[in-house]
Write a protein that holds these residues in place. Structure first.
Motif, short mmCIF file in Angstrom:
data_model
loop_
_atom_site.label_atom_id
_atom_site.label_comp_id
_atom_site.label_asym_id
_atom_site.label_seq_id
_atom_site.Cartn_x
_atom_site.Cartn_y
_atom_site.Cartn_z
N ASN A 124 100.49 3.85 50.27
CA ASN A 124 101.86 3.61 49.78
C ASN A 124 102.74 4.86 49.76
N TYR A 125 102.75 5.58 50.86
CA TYR A 125 103.69 6.70 51.00
C TYR A 125 105.09 6.14 51.21
N ASP A 126 106.10 6.88 50.73
CA ASP A 126 107.49 6.46 50.94
C ASP A 126 107.95 6.79 52.36
N TYR A 127 107.55 7.98 52.83
CA TYR A 127 107.95 8.41 54.17
C TYR A 127 106.75 8.95 54.94
N CYS A 128 106.70 8.58 56.20
CA CYS A 128 105.69 9.07 57.13
C CYS A 128 106.41 9.69 58.31
N SER A 184 109.06 -0.29 51.06
CA SER A 184 107.94 -0.15 51.99
C SER A 184 107.97 1.21 52.66
N THR A 185 106.85 1.59 53.24
CA THR A 185 106.75 2.89 53.92
C THR A 185 107.71 2.96 55.10
N LYS A 186 108.43 4.06 55.18
CA LYS A 186 109.37 4.26 56.28
C LYS A 186 108.77 5.28 57.24
N VAL A 187 108.51 4.86 58.47
CA VAL A 187 107.90 5.72 59.48
C VAL A 187 109.00 6.28 60.38
N ILE A 188 109.06 7.61 60.46
CA ILE A 188 110.08 8.28 61.27
C ILE A 188 109.40 9.10 62.35
N MET A 189 109.62 8.73 63.60
CA MET A 189 109.09 9.46 64.75
C MET A 189 110.16 10.46 65.21
N ILE A 190 109.75 11.72 65.36
CA ILE A 190 110.71 12.77 65.70
C ILE A 190 110.32 13.40 67.03
#
Length: 357
Positions: free
Chosen positions: A234-238, A151-157
Motif C-alpha cells: 500500500n505505497y502511495d507512490y511508486c 490507490s497506489t500511483k505508479v509513475i514511469m520516468i
C-alpha cells in the motif's frame, strides 16, 4: 671527513628549508592551541555571528532561473515592436533564437502585426504572453500528478542520457515523501551502477525505500517487482526509473515499451503516469525527443529541467501545442526546492517580464 663536509655543504639549503617548514608548523600549532582555534567548523549552519541567508520563494527561484531568457529574448519584443516603425524582421530573428517552432513564430508575428501596432512595450509583452497562454492553457489544465486517489500511483520516468532524470527522480521522491506520502523507487537502470548508487543516496536522504537488482539484471523484472511490492504494501507512490537512452535507438525504445507492458500485469492501469524528463537547453531537439517517446509510450506529461542558463524556453510552448501533453514539473536548479509543479501563468509572466500576483 671531507666527503661528509662536502655532502652537508651541497645539501645545506635543503636542510635549512626543512627546518623552516617544521618550525613554522610547530609555531602555528602552538598559537592555535593558545587561541583555541576550532577545527570542526559546522558544515550546514551559518558561521557564528553570521545570519543564515533567507530562503527564497519559488517565484524568486523561477525569476532567477529565467532571467537570461527574459533579458536576451522574450523581454526584448515589446521594445522592438513599439514606436513609429515596428520591426517584424528583428522580432522574427529573435524568436527563431528562442527555440520556438517555425509555425508558432509565424503565428505570433501575424498576431503582433494585426493587434500590436501603436501599443506600448508592456502591452506588446501582454500580447506575447496571451499568445503562448492560448497555445498551452487547454492542455495544461490536465496538469495533475496527484489526483487524490487512495490507490497506489505508479509513475514511469523516462528520458535521454544527460537530461537530469536520476536527479529529478530523487527530488520528486523527496517532495512526495515530505508531503506525507509513502514512496518506493524502482532502480531499473541496471546497466549503470553509478546511476543506481546516485539514486540510492537520494532515497536514503529522503527516507524512501528503493528496489535494486544485480548489475545487468532485466530492467522490466525490477519494474515488476517494485510495482508488486508497492501494491502489496500500500505505497502511495511508486516511481520507476529507467535507463537513459537516445530516442533514435529502436531496440532501447522497445525495451521501454516492454517495461511498461510488464507493469500492467500487476494492474491494467499501471503505470498511471509516463513522464518524460527533457533538458530545456536542447532547444528544438527537445520536441523531436518528445515526439519519439510519445509515439512509443503515450506520454502523460513532461518534466522540463534546466530552465536556466542558456535555455530560451520556446520549445516548451511547441511541445505542449504539438503533442497535447502537459508540462507537469519544471526544474531551475540543483536543489530539491528547484523542482516545482508547473504553473502556466506564473511561468509565462515571469518569462516575458510581466508582474506576477
Amino acid at each position: 671527513m671531507n666527503e661528509v663536509q662536502q655532502f652537508l655543504g651541497d645539501n645545506l639549503e635543503v636542510y635549512v628549508s626543512g627546518f623552516v617548514v617544521v618550525g613554522g608548523l610547530i609555531a602555528y600549532w602552538l598559537k592555535a592551541k593558545q587561541r583555541k582555534i576550532p577545527t570542526d567548523f559546522p558544515t550546514d549552519a551559518a558561521a557564528p555571528g553570521v545570519e543564515a541567508p533567507a530562503k527564497i520563494s519559488w517565484t524568486q527561484r523561477l525569476s532567477l532561473g529565467l532571467d537570461k531568457s527574459r533579458s536576451e529574448v522574450w523581454g526584448k519584443i515589446g521594445n522592438l515592436f513599439s514606436g513609429e516603425k515596428p520591426s517584424l524582421d528583428e522580432i522574427e530573428e529573435v524568436l527563431y533564437t528562442a527555440d520556438l517552432p517555425t509555425g508558432l513564430v509565424q503565428d505570433l508575428l501575424t498576431k503582433l502585426d494585426k493587434e500590436g501596432k501603436g501599443k506600448s512595450p508592456n502591452e506588446i509583452q501582454s500580447l506575447v504572453y496571451q499568445f503562448m497562454k492560448d497555445k498551452m492553457e487547454t492542455v495544461q489544465k490536465t496538469n495533475r500528478v496527484s489526483d487524490g486517489a487512495k490507490s497506489t500511483k505508479v509513475i514511469m520516468i523516462v528520458g535521454v542520457n544527460g537530461a537530469g532524470k536520476t536527479t529529478t527522480i530523487g527530488k520528486l521522491a523527496t517532495k512526495l515523501k515530505s508531503e506525507g506520502n509513502k514512496v518506493i523507487v524502482g532502480a531499473c537502470d541496471t546497466f549503470r551502477a553509478a546511476a543506481v548508487d546516485q539514486l540510492q543516496v537520494w532515497c536514503e536522504r529522503a527516507g524512501v525505500e528503493m528496489v535494486r537488482a544485480k548489475d545487468g539484471a532485466d530492467p522490466s523484472g525490477v519494474a515488476f517487482d517494485t510495482v508488486a511490492k508497492a501494491y502489496k504494501e500500500n505505497y502511495d507512490y511508486c516511481l520507476i526509473d529507467t535507463a537513459g537512452r537516445l530516442h533514435t535507438n529502436v531496440n532501447l525504445m522497445e525495451e521501454l515499451t516492454k517495461t511498461k507492458r510488464v507493469m500492467s500485469k500487476i494492474d491494467p492501469q499501471a503505470p498511471s503516469e509516463v513522464l518524460l524528463v527533457l533538458d530545456a537547453i536542447t532547444g528544438q531537439n527537445a520536441l523531436k525527443q518528445a515526439q519519439e517517446f510519445h509515439k512509443a509510450l503515450q506520454l502523460t506529461g513532461i518534466i522540463f529541467t534546466k530552465c536556466d542558463g542558456s535555455a530560451k524556453a520556446g520549445s516548451a510552448v511547441g511541445i505542449v501545442d504539438s503533442l497535447k501533453v502537459p508540462i507537469k514539473y519544471i526544474g531551475v536548479g540543483e536543489s530539491v526546492d528547484d523542482l516545482h509543479l508547473f504553473d502556466l501563468e506564473l511561468y509565462l509572466k515571469t518569462l516575458v517580464g510581466l508582474e506576477t500576483t
